[in-house]
Design a protein around this motif. Sequence first.
Motif: not given
Length: 324
Positions: A244, A246-247
């Motif tokens: 989950k 980010n990135g």
Amino acid sequence: MIRVEHLVKRYGTNYALDDISFEIKEGEIVGLLGPNGAGKSTTMNILTGYLSTTAGAAYINNVNILDDPIGAKKFIGFLPEQPPVYPDMTVMEYLNFVYELKGCTLEREAHLNEILSVVRIVDVKDRLIKNLSKGYKQRVGIAQALVGDPKIIIFDEPTVGLDPKQILEIRTLMRTLGKNHTVILSTHILAEVQAVCERIIIINKGKIIADERTENLTKTIEDGYRYQAKICGPQKEVKAAIEKLNGVKEVEATGERDGDSFAFRIESERGIDVRKPLFNLCSRMGWPIVGLMPVGTDLESIFIRLVDRDNGVVENSVKRRRAH
Ligand code: ADP
Ligand code: MG
């Protein structure tokens, strides 16, 4: 300064070089990077006039090396893979011998003394070469290349067999020489060319697969970076939580265990460094990170990516290959 056009070198039916072309300008420091058997030594031996070609040509200052090998060699100092030193000579005797051999006209004493000090072998100048350590022998090989003050210096795997401290010293020396010489150096170690060279030519199986500035190549290599993390925590939950972030593009639990930690392979989107968010997440959740290492920076993975990039395939290429 150096121009190589469609070089081909064949041994029997085996192509050591298969259509190699590049150009090197005055003052460049260029690394020739490739695994064993890629064709690095063959290229260098042709450039320095020690080996003939099957096809193609190499020019030094617009002079074809095969037409005027002696003229071309005047511009080049060469450290071959096996340094051509005479074990029964002292360092000074040997350098004097090389001075004569090259027909050098510079003021002898000043010139040789300067070389001794540049490569830092003043303290062993009266020792027999056979009694020197490998690192010092290598320096004597480099000193030999510098006799005559050639504009171009070519080093074939100059740090092979040296210890870590000697490797750093030789790298520093190469960078120093690079300030007022054109330098070509071959190696199978990515970190070495990254440390020393401003441009990298990667060759594999006799073909050039990349030729670019070091910083661009490093960017390519680090794009979509992969890490291997060892994290102490419940495997499924850890995996789901990292996914989950980010990135993060993909997380794979490799199933490897080390004490109470599990190994995860994490792939991030281009240009995003997920290490800090990963640390923050694990710290918040009370999952100690006991290992975090980049993966896929070995030469083989880089080759696969570069070849795929040239074929227009970038994403997940390594993974798909593994699955096949
Ligand atoms: P590198 O220096 O990158 O390790 P080389 O240029 O030494 O590679 O070798 C390139 C290829 O040519 C290799 O496959 C090697 O086995 C072959 N080769 C090199 N020299 C000879 C030779 N004298 N006879 C036959 N094959 C050779
Ligand atoms: Mg070689």
